[in-house]
Design an enzyme around this catalytic site. Sequence first.
Site, PDB file in Angstrom:
ATOM      1  N   GLY A  89       0.818 -32.250 -15.889  1.00 14.19           N
ATOM      2  CA  GLY A  89       0.263 -30.936 -16.179  1.00 14.19           C
ATOM      3  C   GLY A  89      -0.296 -30.900 -17.585  1.00 14.19           C
ATOM      4  CD  GLU A  93      -3.354 -30.029 -23.504  1.00 14.85           C
ATOM      5  OE1 GLU A  93      -3.636 -28.864 -23.833  1.00 14.85           O
ATOM      6  OE2 GLU A  93      -4.107 -30.730 -22.816  1.00 14.85           O
ATOM      7  CB  CYS A 119       0.102 -36.245 -13.492  1.00 19.83           C
ATOM      8  SG  CYS A 119      -1.472 -35.387 -13.356  1.00 19.83           S
ATOM      9  CG  HIS A 120      -2.573 -35.123 -17.623  1.00 18.46           C
ATOM     10  ND1 HIS A 120      -2.908 -34.807 -16.325  1.00 18.46           N
ATOM     11  CD2 HIS A 120      -3.731 -35.254 -18.292  1.00 18.46           C
ATOM     12  CE1 HIS A 120      -4.229 -34.737 -16.224  1.00 18.46           C
ATOM     13  NE2 HIS A 120      -4.749 -35.018 -17.407  1.00 18.46           N
TER      14      HIS A 120
END
Length: 195
Positions: A89, A93, A119-120
């Site tokens: 998601g 970040e 994923c991220h």
Amino acid sequence: MAVKKILMLAGDYVEDYEAMVPFQILVMVGHKVDVVCPGKKPGETVRTAVHDFEGDQTYSEKPGHNFAITADFDAVDETTYDALVIPGGRAPEYLRLNRRLLAMVRHFAQANKPIASICHGQQILVAAGVLKGRVCTAYPSVQPEIEAAGGTWHEVGASYANACTDGNLVTAPAWPAHPEWMRQFLTRLGSRIEP
């Protein structure tokens, strides 16, 4: 099966399926999962986002559910955990800017404890500096970061339904890979999974 104590890293706008489904699977098979988030206490929640693959050039995003934090990030002792889960998601970040969180991740990597990242989530692995010489996959837009960090990209195809295991590290590109990602992670945990 021995019960494993598993730490899950979460933050606002973590991908809904990538947090909720692994949490439920791991608890269902008998493991204990503690969910932590910097700046949040047990009983508080993080917002989630649902990322979907609808034929656009990248994923779409819709509001998800609230996901409960179950342990105190500031008080947690990562050395007492057997494994780590890093959902994707948008949360990774900014979570990767937290030095304490990165130190936690380094502990699991250096101790060769099972790590499942999807994923991220691999952006956190990159920031922690633990991918040099490792083979992994992720959401395709994370490939340049993985390679710049010294990792080797594992291509899983357009279906996003496969996962990659390299030693203690189990990675996947997105939530459609849950069956294979969780199967490979549970194998690393020593859980007995019937075919």
